[in-house]
Design a protein around this motif. Structure first.
Motif, mmCIF file in Angstrom:
data_model
loop_
_atom_site.group_PDB
_atom_site.id
_atom_site.type_symbol
_atom_site.label_atom_id
_atom_site.label_comp_id
_atom_site.label_asym_id
_atom_site.label_seq_id
_atom_site.Cartn_x
_atom_site.Cartn_y
_atom_site.Cartn_z
ATOM 1 N N TYR A 394 0.747 -1.428 -0.207
ATOM 2 C CA TYR A 394 0.131 -0.468 -0.198
ATOM 3 C C TYR A 394 0.922 0.946 0.181
ATOM 4 C CZ TYR A 394 -3.935 -3.324 0.757
ATOM 5 O OH TYR A 394 -4.727 -4.074 1.232
ATOM 6 N N GLU A 395 0.392 2.379 -1.071
ATOM 7 C CA GLU A 395 1.460 3.198 -1.113
ATOM 8 C C GLU A 395 0.636 4.489 0.176
ATOM 9 O OE1 GLU A 395 -1.041 3.188 -3.630
ATOM 10 O OE2 GLU A 395 0.665 2.678 -5.270
ATOM 11 N N PRO A 396 2.294 4.910 0.623
ATOM 12 C CA PRO A 396 2.395 6.012 1.714
ATOM 13 C C PRO A 396 1.246 7.107 1.763
ATOM 14 C CG PRO A 396 4.237 5.100 0.865
ATOM 15 C CD PRO A 396 4.081 4.887 0.561
ATOM 16 N N ASP A 397 0.863 7.338 2.553
ATOM 17 C CA ASP A 397 0.599 8.959 2.403
ATOM 18 C C ASP A 397 0.887 9.899 1.132
ATOM 19 O OD1 ASP A 397 -1.430 10.650 3.936
ATOM 20 O OD2 ASP A 397 0.290 12.321 4.034
ATOM 21 N N LEU A 398 -0.366 10.337 0.921
ATOM 22 C CA LEU A 398 0.424 10.988 -0.635
ATOM 23 C C LEU A 398 1.485 11.454 -0.209
ATOM 24 C CD1 LEU A 398 -0.162 11.344 -3.512
ATOM 25 C CD2 LEU A 398 -1.985 13.154 -2.883
ATOM 26 N N GLU A 399 1.175 12.682 1.294
ATOM 27 C CA GLU A 399 2.307 13.708 0.893
ATOM 28 C C GLU A 399 3.540 13.137 1.255
ATOM 29 O OE1 GLU A 399 2.532 17.316 4.469
ATOM 30 O OE2 GLU A 399 1.335 16.287 4.890
ATOM 31 N N ILE A 400 3.602 12.451 2.458
ATOM 32 C CA ILE A 400 4.925 11.342 2.605
ATOM 33 C C ILE A 400 5.654 10.555 0.994
ATOM 34 C CG2 ILE A 400 6.007 8.799 3.417
ATOM 35 C CD1 ILE A 400 3.798 9.931 5.873
ATOM 36 N N LEU A 401 4.663 9.792 0.449
ATOM 37 C CA LEU A 401 4.900 9.609 -1.718
ATOM 38 C C LEU A 401 5.935 10.330 -2.112
ATOM 39 C CD1 LEU A 401 5.252 7.140 -3.418
ATOM 40 C CD2 LEU A 401 3.000 7.728 -3.824
ATOM 41 N N GLU A 402 5.124 11.459 -2.127
ATOM 42 C CA GLU A 402 5.859 12.827 -2.505
ATOM 43 C C GLU A 402 6.865 13.470 -2.343
ATOM 44 O OE1 GLU A 402 4.499 14.571 -6.042
ATOM 45 O OE2 GLU A 402 3.512 12.305 -5.539
ATOM 46 N N ASP A 403 7.058 12.777 -1.386
ATOM 47 C CA ASP A 403 8.140 13.818 -0.212
ATOM 48 C C ASP A 403 9.478 13.018 -0.644
ATOM 49 O OD1 ASP A 403 7.611 15.901 0.966
ATOM 50 O OD2 ASP A 403 7.167 14.970 2.768
ATOM 51 N N ILE A 404 8.740 11.283 -0.294
ATOM 52 C CA ILE A 404 10.006 11.132 -1.145
ATOM 53 C C ILE A 404 10.026 9.813 -2.755
ATOM 54 C CG2 ILE A 404 11.067 7.809 -1.362
ATOM 55 C CD1 ILE A 404 8.860 7.762 1.464
ATOM 56 N N ILE A 405 8.982 10.049 -3.004
ATOM 57 C CA ILE A 405 9.547 9.964 -5.282
ATOM 58 C C ILE A 405 10.524 12.028 -5.334
ATOM 59 C CG2 ILE A 405 8.374 11.191 -7.181
ATOM 60 C CD1 ILE A 405 5.701 9.569 -6.305
ATOM 61 N N ASP A 406 10.637 12.850 -4.544
ATOM 62 C CA ASP A 406 11.025 14.090 -4.605
ATOM 63 C C ASP A 406 11.957 13.995 -4.850
ATOM 64 O OD1 ASP A 406 9.558 16.000 -6.210
ATOM 65 O OD2 ASP A 406 8.222 17.246 -3.934
ATOM 66 N N LEU A 407 12.671 13.088 -3.151
ATOM 67 C CA LEU A 407 14.079 13.609 -2.431
ATOM 68 C C LEU A 407 14.593 11.853 -3.865
ATOM 69 C CD1 LEU A 407 12.928 13.271 1.452
ATOM 70 C CD2 LEU A 407 14.745 14.821 0.343
ATOM 71 N N VAL A 408 14.299 11.278 -4.160
ATOM 72 C CA VAL A 408 14.635 10.296 -4.717
ATOM 73 C C VAL A 408 15.103 11.029 -6.028
ATOM 74 C CG1 VAL A 408 14.905 7.719 -5.855
ATOM 75 C CG2 VAL A 408 14.064 8.080 -3.026
ATOM 76 N N GLY A 409 14.234 11.503 -6.441
ATOM 77 C CA GLY A 409 14.405 12.021 -7.949
ATOM 78 C C GLY A 409 14.954 13.041 -8.418
ATOM 79 N N ASP A 410 14.674 14.392 -7.426
ATOM 80 C CA ASP A 410 15.420 15.158 -7.244
ATOM 81 C C ASP A 410 14.732 15.424 -8.568
ATOM 82 O OD1 ASP A 410 17.565 15.214 -5.484
ATOM 83 O OD2 ASP A 410 18.872 14.491 -7.199
#
Length: 419
Positions: A394-410
């Motif tokens: 299950y995907e993380p909470d949307l805000e958390i997922l967005e933070d992880i994507i931004d940090l991993v993908g710059d």
């Protein structure tokens, strides 16, 4: 002297001219074809063109049979291709519908709407890894994959993601004796590919998964969620007792830092993975590619129709735990509402989705496999077995997922519509 007389030849007015008789069979055949296809009155009908922005599920709307079925309703879909997260974060001006491939991107789109919108989730498709037989058998020997039973050789393997991620970090793991050592750690030859390969091939490259751009693609974002889920002990990041899904910023950064090398090593490609994987040079491009199950099944069905047999060189890895994607067709205008209604109600369009390898939703259920499995069996395609381990990501909470994507993908900042 008598005037000359002009005589005319008598003709039978009931006779049909020969040239008319010659073309009559073609005219009748054409009329029958129009009647059978439902296009008899097509030139007299008004065709509505719907502007749509779609990701990988544009495969469905580009199918000629789907296009024909939509024309019966007077609808033509003009597709603008873009990754799911790109759809969600960029301008939607001029679009009638969008079709992101997963729920995180769909929620981002829905949160931006000021009108009540219609939407439908017509089918689901598991996230899978497409590879080639010798690579899959190498993973079996390394204790990472398990073949699903099938006479004459399987098309499907179950992949232990906890063990597999240890092969993605490029580090010699003392817990994995078949991990390779030193410079050979986590390389294909280091885990035995050169011994498994039936034609004497060698590959000293790293064990990697080719993905699309995590900043744009739902598939890559879902894969990132899978890696985060595994790294977090098979728990959704941010899940706390009492339903509190907040996660401290430093914890997000630590988790992102742990999984970032697994993504960075893959090069952040943004092209269409399935097209590369199914091309003649697919094995040279990447040993493992991130794709959707429906793309692989559609390929197998088409291959069997053309050649009378399965494509046994290409095989699937089903990750455990597994990730299921739910594409959502979202209307942005009145014209878009009409398309959503047609997709919801037309049984022929639903049947065509099954023929294209999708697991179609029925009566609000998560999805059904029965009709898809029956269709595969009818076409002599091996039916994938349901994994006994039903752990779902299950995907993380949307805000958390967005933070992880931004940090991993710059990732660059989103582009919003201007008033």
């Amino acid at each position: 002297m008598e005037e000359p007389r002009l005589t005319t030849r008598r003709t039978d007015r009931r006779r049909v001219p020969r040239h008319v008789l010659a073309v009559l069979p073609f005219a009748v055949a054409g009329l029958i074809s129009l009647l059978l296809s439902g296009n008899t009155l097509r030139p007299l009908e008004h065709i509505t063109t719907i502007e749509a922005r779609m990701a990988s599920k544009s495969d469905y709307f580009r199918d000629p049979e789907v296009q024909r079925l939509l024309l019966r309703h007077g609808i033509r879909v003009d597709i603008h291709r873009l990754g799911s997260r790109g759809i969600a974060t960029q301008s939607l001006r001029g679009m009638d519908v969008v079709f992101p491939s997963g729920q995180p991107a769909a929620k981002l789109v829905l949160d931006r709407q000021e009108r009540s919108v219609r939407s439908v989730r017509p089918f689901v498709s598991p996230l899978v890894l497409g590879t080639f037989r010798d690579y899959a058998e190498t993973l079996v020997e390394a204790g990472v994959a398990t073949p699903q039973p099938a006479p004459g050789g399987t098309l499907y393997y179950d992949l232990d993601m906890v063990r597999f991620t240890r092969l993605l970090d490029g580090v010699d793991d003392p817990r994995s004796p078949k991990d390779g050592t030193g410079r050979t750690a986590d390389t294909w030859n280091g885990i035995g590919y050169d011994d498994i390969s039936r034609d004497g091939r060698s590959n000293s490259g790293r064990v990697l998964v080719r993905t699309s751009n995590v900043c744009e693609s739902n598939a890559a974002g879902t894969y990132l969620s899978l890696l985060a889920f595994v790294a977090n002990g098979n728990r959704t990041p941010g899940t706390r007792a009492g339903g509190d899904t907040r996660l401290a910023a430093d914890a997000v950064q630590r988790l992102a830092a742990e999984i970032k090398p697994l993504i960075d090593l893959q090069g952040m490609w943004a092209d269409e993975q399935a097209e590369s994987y199914f091309s003649d040079l697919g094995e040279s491009i990447a040993p493992i590619s991130l794709i959707y199950e429906h793309q692989y099944l559609a390929h197998q069905i088409a291959h069997h129709d053309r050649h009378g047999e399965q494509d046994t060189s290409r095989v699937l890895l089903y990750p455990t735990p597994y990730a299921l994607t739910e594409p959502q067709l979202i209307s942005l205008t009145g014209k878009g509402d009409r398309l959503v209604q047609v997709i919801q109600e037309d049984e022929d369009l639903r049947r065509r989705a099954i023929e294209l390898g999708f697991r179609v939703r029925f009566s609000g259920a998560d999805g059904t496999s029965d009709q898809l499995n029956a269709y595969l069996a009818e076409h002599a395609i091996q039916v994938p077995r349901e994994n006994s381990d039903r752990t779902k990501v299950y995907e993380p909470d949307l805000e958390i997922l967005e933070d992880i994507i931004d940090l991993v993908g710059d990732c660059p900042p989103p582009v919003r519509d201007t008033p």
